[in-house]
Motif scaffolding. Sequence first.
Motif, short mmCIF file in Angstrom:
data_model
loop_
_atom_site.label_atom_id
_atom_site.label_comp_id
_atom_site.label_asym_id
_atom_site.label_seq_id
_atom_site.Cartn_x
_atom_site.Cartn_y
_atom_site.Cartn_z
N ALA A 1 0.83 -1.20 0.00
CA ALA A 1 0.00 0.00 0.00
C ALA A 1 0.87 1.26 0.00
O ALA A 1 0.48 2.29 -0.55
N TRP A 2 2.07 1.18 0.59
CA TRP A 2 2.98 2.33 0.64
C TRP A 2 3.71 2.53 -0.69
O TRP A 2 4.08 3.67 -1.02
N ALA A 3 3.93 1.48 -1.44
CA ALA A 3 4.78 1.52 -2.63
C ALA A 3 4.46 2.64 -3.62
O ALA A 3 5.37 3.34 -4.08
N PRO A 4 3.20 2.88 -4.00
CA PRO A 4 2.95 3.98 -4.95
C PRO A 4 3.35 5.35 -4.39
O PRO A 4 3.87 6.18 -5.12
N TYR A 5 3.13 5.55 -3.09
CA TYR A 5 3.52 6.82 -2.48
C TYR A 5 5.04 6.94 -2.43
O TYR A 5 5.60 8.00 -2.66
N GLY A 6 5.69 5.85 -2.11
CA GLY A 6 7.15 5.85 -2.05
C GLY A 6 7.78 6.12 -3.39
O GLY A 6 8.76 6.86 -3.50
N ARG A 7 7.23 5.53 -4.43
CA ARG A 7 7.78 5.72 -5.77
C ARG A 7 7.70 7.19 -6.18
O ARG A 7 8.66 7.75 -6.70
N HIS A 8 6.57 7.82 -5.92
CA HIS A 8 6.40 9.22 -6.31
C HIS A 8 7.12 10.17 -5.35
O HIS A 8 7.60 11.21 -5.77
#
Length: 108
Positions: free
Chosen positions: A27-34
Amino acid sequence: MENRGEAVRGIVGCLAAIVGGVVGLLAWAPYGRHGIFGGFEGESEWNVLWLGLPVMVLGGITAGIALFALLRGKWRSALGAAALLAGLAALGLAFDVLAGPPLCGPGC
């Protein structure tokens, strides 16, 4: 025979915590990528890594433990885990841990 049942419950509880942590990480991955790799003009927001990742992973682990406690009928343990989860959510909201880098508005 009861020791075997306890061992199975312990393993299932650990698996619930691990699955919750993995779900929190996903769930964190998209936020982390951006947030880490930059947005507007390559600006990075490191709070997404230093605060967002631990909050999301710990929240996932706590949610897995709360769900496992509910399924076992351990209401006090489930309420304690739910209170911890609410505290993590409040921490995440207070520090805006999933805020990415600022995006260019309509005047850019």
